[in-house]
Design a protein around this motif. Structure first.
Motif, short mmCIF file in Angstrom:
data_model
loop_
_atom_site.label_atom_id
_atom_site.label_comp_id
_atom_site.label_asym_id
_atom_site.label_seq_id
_atom_site.Cartn_x
_atom_site.Cartn_y
_atom_site.Cartn_z
N LYS A 137 0.89 -1.10 0.06
CA LYS A 137 0.10 -0.07 -0.01
C LYS A 137 0.92 1.25 -0.12
O LYS A 137 0.61 2.18 -0.69
CB LYS A 137 -0.81 -0.14 1.28
CG LYS A 137 -2.11 1.00 1.12
CD LYS A 137 -3.14 0.53 2.19
CE LYS A 137 -4.55 1.28 1.91
NZ LYS A 137 -5.64 1.15 2.93
N ILE A 138 1.81 1.04 0.88
CA ILE A 138 2.91 2.46 0.82
C ILE A 138 3.50 2.58 -0.50
O ILE A 138 3.82 3.65 -0.84
CB ILE A 138 3.76 2.34 2.06
CG1 ILE A 138 3.09 2.50 3.32
CG2 ILE A 138 4.90 3.10 1.96
CD1 ILE A 138 4.03 2.09 4.47
N GLY A 139 3.99 1.30 -0.89
CA GLY A 139 4.75 1.56 -2.30
C GLY A 139 3.84 2.03 -3.30
O GLY A 139 4.43 2.98 -4.30
N HIS A 140 2.71 1.60 -3.60
CA HIS A 140 1.75 2.20 -4.56
C HIS A 140 1.48 3.80 -4.25
O HIS A 140 1.42 4.42 -5.19
CB HIS A 140 0.31 1.43 -4.62
CG HIS A 140 0.41 0.19 -5.55
ND1 HIS A 140 0.53 0.08 -6.56
CD2 HIS A 140 0.69 -1.01 -4.77
CE1 HIS A 140 0.35 -1.17 -6.89
NE2 HIS A 140 0.81 -1.93 -6.01
N TRP A 141 1.21 4.02 -3.05
CA TRP A 141 1.09 5.50 -2.68
C TRP A 141 2.29 6.39 -3.17
O TRP A 141 2.12 7.45 -3.69
CB TRP A 141 0.86 5.77 -1.02
CG TRP A 141 0.88 7.08 -0.82
CD1 TRP A 141 -0.35 7.98 -0.87
CD2 TRP A 141 1.70 7.64 0.04
NE1 TRP A 141 -0.17 9.10 -0.48
CE2 TRP A 141 1.17 9.22 -0.02
CE3 TRP A 141 3.13 7.42 0.52
CZ2 TRP A 141 1.79 10.16 0.87
CZ3 TRP A 141 3.75 8.37 1.04
CH2 TRP A 141 3.17 9.81 1.23
N LEU A 170 4.66 5.59 -5.48
CA LEU A 170 4.59 5.59 -6.86
C LEU A 170 3.45 6.33 -7.54
O LEU A 170 3.65 6.58 -8.44
CB LEU A 170 4.75 4.18 -7.42
CG LEU A 170 6.16 3.40 -7.04
CD1 LEU A 170 6.16 2.00 -7.39
CD2 LEU A 170 7.20 4.05 -7.90
N GLY A 171 2.47 6.48 -6.61
CA GLY A 171 1.39 7.10 -7.23
C GLY A 171 0.45 6.36 -8.12
O GLY A 171 -0.20 6.93 -9.11
N THR A 172 0.61 5.01 -8.18
CA THR A 172 -0.08 4.19 -8.73
C THR A 172 -1.46 3.63 -8.05
O THR A 172 -1.47 3.61 -6.73
CB THR A 172 0.61 2.88 -9.18
OG1 THR A 172 0.85 2.38 -7.98
CG2 THR A 172 1.80 3.21 -10.11
N GLU A 173 -2.52 3.02 -8.77
CA GLU A 173 -3.60 2.77 -8.09
C GLU A 173 -3.47 1.33 -7.18
O GLU A 173 -2.88 0.63 -7.60
CB GLU A 173 -4.70 2.52 -9.20
CG GLU A 173 -5.91 2.02 -8.45
CD GLU A 173 -6.94 2.02 -9.77
OE1 GLU A 173 -8.24 1.78 -9.35
OE2 GLU A 173 -6.74 1.93 -10.83
N PHE A 174 -3.98 1.37 -6.06
CA PHE A 174 -4.10 0.15 -5.21
C PHE A 174 -5.26 -0.53 -5.00
O PHE A 174 -6.31 0.14 -4.54
CB PHE A 174 -3.57 0.55 -3.88
CG PHE A 174 -3.30 -0.40 -2.87
CD1 PHE A 174 -2.15 -1.23 -2.78
CD2 PHE A 174 -4.31 -0.69 -1.84
CE1 PHE A 174 -2.17 -2.15 -1.96
CE2 PHE A 174 -4.27 -1.38 -0.93
CZ PHE A 174 -3.22 -2.40 -0.79
N GLY A 204 7.81 0.16 -1.02
CA GLY A 204 7.16 0.29 0.32
C GLY A 204 7.78 -0.33 1.53
O GLY A 204 7.62 0.33 2.60
N SER A 205 8.23 -1.18 1.21
CA SER A 205 8.88 -2.32 2.32
C SER A 205 10.04 -1.20 3.03
O SER A 205 10.24 -1.20 4.18
CB SER A 205 9.65 -3.55 1.88
OG SER A 205 10.22 -4.12 2.97
N ILE A 206 11.09 -0.71 2.20
CA ILE A 206 11.88 0.13 2.64
C ILE A 206 11.38 1.58 3.36
O ILE A 206 11.94 1.85 4.39
CB ILE A 206 12.88 0.64 1.43
CG1 ILE A 206 13.71 -0.50 0.95
CG2 ILE A 206 14.04 1.68 1.69
CD1 ILE A 206 14.51 -0.30 -0.36
N THR A 207 10.45 2.08 2.91
CA THR A 207 9.92 3.30 3.45
C THR A 207 9.16 2.84 4.76
O THR A 207 9.40 3.35 5.61
CB THR A 207 8.87 3.68 2.41
OG1 THR A 207 9.35 3.96 1.19
CG2 THR A 207 8.17 5.12 2.97
N LEU A 208 8.40 1.54 4.78
CA LEU A 208 7.90 1.20 6.04
C LEU A 208 8.97 0.70 7.06
O LEU A 208 8.94 1.27 8.26
CB LEU A 208 7.19 -0.15 5.67
CG LEU A 208 6.47 -0.69 7.03
CD1 LEU A 208 5.48 0.08 7.75
CD2 LEU A 208 5.85 -2.05 6.65
N SER A 209 10.14 0.17 6.68
CA SER A 209 11.03 -0.09 7.72
C SER A 209 11.87 1.21 8.14
O SER A 209 12.13 1.19 9.39
CB SER A 209 12.29 -1.08 7.03
OG SER A 209 12.90 -0.16 5.83
N VAL A 210 12.12 2.22 7.18
CA VAL A 210 12.78 3.24 7.90
C VAL A 210 12.01 4.25 8.90
O VAL A 210 12.27 4.37 10.02
CB VAL A 210 13.01 4.18 6.75
CG1 VAL A 210 13.49 5.60 7.13
CG2 VAL A 210 14.23 3.58 5.69
#
Length: 409
Positions: free
Chosen positions: A343-347, A349-353, A376-382
């Protein structure tokens, strides 16, 4: 006039050591390979303290056999071919156990060690409550006649032994040792050359045997001493062994010991003693929490344990705390971590989830959304690491204030 008294004192000390060795069922093992210049002197020195001597002739091609023939009362094991010091020691251990010995002092035959240090080993062992202890004679590596390559090799070995066991020692390469044969007999060893002495102490520590240094004397007489250590070949063997042992430590030994500790103490006691009760600062604990969460939530499936402990050692953080918090993504939580990461990754990148939690967890085609998942995983982990570190720091300070308030009444 003082000489007779001095000799009498030495004789009494020798007799006392001999009796103690018999009571402890301790022998001396001397592995030897082409050390004809110094072997006789070493054997004679050891015989001052005990008749329970085993010499393992590791396929010598010099006059070693002739020298040993002059000592018919000692046990000699002659190997047809030179295989290596480790193999010679292992065969010596087997023979010692067959003869009923519980301990063995090993001394090199190259003359660098002093047989009159045998009482040091025996006196220390006699004082131990638990006899499951392995002593390594600690040499003074700072004295003038110590070769630089020996000093460097010892520091190198000490560091990796600490990484593999968490134990800091002054000397891990000395061949002058006392081995607890009964405690070691069920441990499987694989190496046959100089690297065996590293394998032995690491596996001993892993199996609950206490590994200690005791001070000994050492000399490096270049006119007599012959070393069969081959710098490139043997150092490479030791390096390969340490690589294997480090990987095994990170993937199996450390997690095993942590789980055993938690089971033994219970989660509550473990939390209070090993987490809150650790002597590390709150900042260090908070950073350890952050590191654990960072790696636990990152897309490093299969390498998280290896990575988190390696980084904890590298940055001198609390390995136990970092490892514990790296399990934030253990199996029951994996679907949630995967879903949130996507969900974070799509957000980002601006793509539809456009899929549900159930769709993300069952038969989900990760490859199609790999880019979204990784980002999204890297963003979530940070974000998770930052939040966990801050929360951990705040909670630790709150507990600290409560403890102070309780102590003050």
């Amino acid at each position: 006039m003082e000489q007779p008294n001095c000799n009498k004192t030495v004789s009494q000390s020798t007799t006392s050591t001999t009796k103690a060795m018999d009571q402890l069922k301790c022998c001396v093992i001397i592995p030897t390979y082409n050390n004809h210049k110094t072997l006789k002197k070493v054997v004679e020195g050891v015989l001052q303290y005990t008749q329970n001597v085993i010499v393992v002739n590791d396929g010598s091609t010099d006059t070693t056999s002739d020298i040993l023939a002059k000592f018919p009362d000692i046990h000699t094991l002659t190997l047809p071919n030179n295989i290596g010091k480790g193999y010679a020691l292992r065969k010596g251990f087997e023979l010692a156990l067959e003869q009923g010995f519980h301990f063995a002092i090993t001394i090199d035959s190259d003359g660098q060690h002093f047989p009159d240090d045998i009482p040091v080993f025996i006196n220390n062992l006699s004082k131990e409550k638990s006899k499951d202890v392995l002593y390594i004679g600690a040499r003074n590596m700072g004295q003038k006649d110590v070769p630089k390559k020996s000093s460097f090799g010892n520091k190198f070995s000490n560091f990796w032994f600490w990484v593999e066991t968490g134990i800091r020692l002054q000397d891990t390469q000395s061949g002058y040792r006392l081995y607890p044969l009964l405690a070691l007999k069920d441990i499987k060893f694989f190496t046959k050359k100089f690297e065996f002495e590293i394998e032995a102490i690491v596996k001993a520590a892993w199996n609950g045997i206490e590994v200690k240094n005791i001070p000994i004397k050492v000399t490096y007489d270049v006119t007599e001493r012959v070393s069969h250590f081959r710098p490139f070949t043997d150092f490479s063997r030791i390096s390969l062994l340490n690589t294997y042992l480090v990987i095994l430590t990170l993937l199996y030994i450390f997690p095993r010991d942590l789980i055993r500790k938690i089971k033994k103490k219970g989660v509550k006691r473990f939390f209070h003693e090993d987490f809150l009760g650790s002597n590390d600062s709150h900042e260090k604990k908070a950073l350890s929490i952050a590191l654990g969460v960072l790696i636990g939530l990152s897309p490093l499936w299969g390498f998280q344990t290896l990575t988190v402990i390696f980084l904890a050692v590298l940055f001198k953080l609390n390995k136990t705390i970092a490892f514990a918090f790296s399990n934030v993504s253990f199996p029951p939580f994996i679907p949630f971590v995967l879903f949130i990461s996507l969900k974070i990754g799509h957000w980002v990148l601006g793509t539809e989830f456009n899929f549900t939690f159930e769709e993300a967890g069952a038969n989900f085609e990760v490859i199609k959304h790999l880019k979204s998942y990784i980002i999204g995983s890297i963003t979530l982990s940070v974000i998770g690491a930052f939040a966990a570190g801050i929360c951990g720091y705040i909670i630790l300070n709150i507990f600290d204030r409560k403890n102070i308030a309780l102590k003050n009444g």
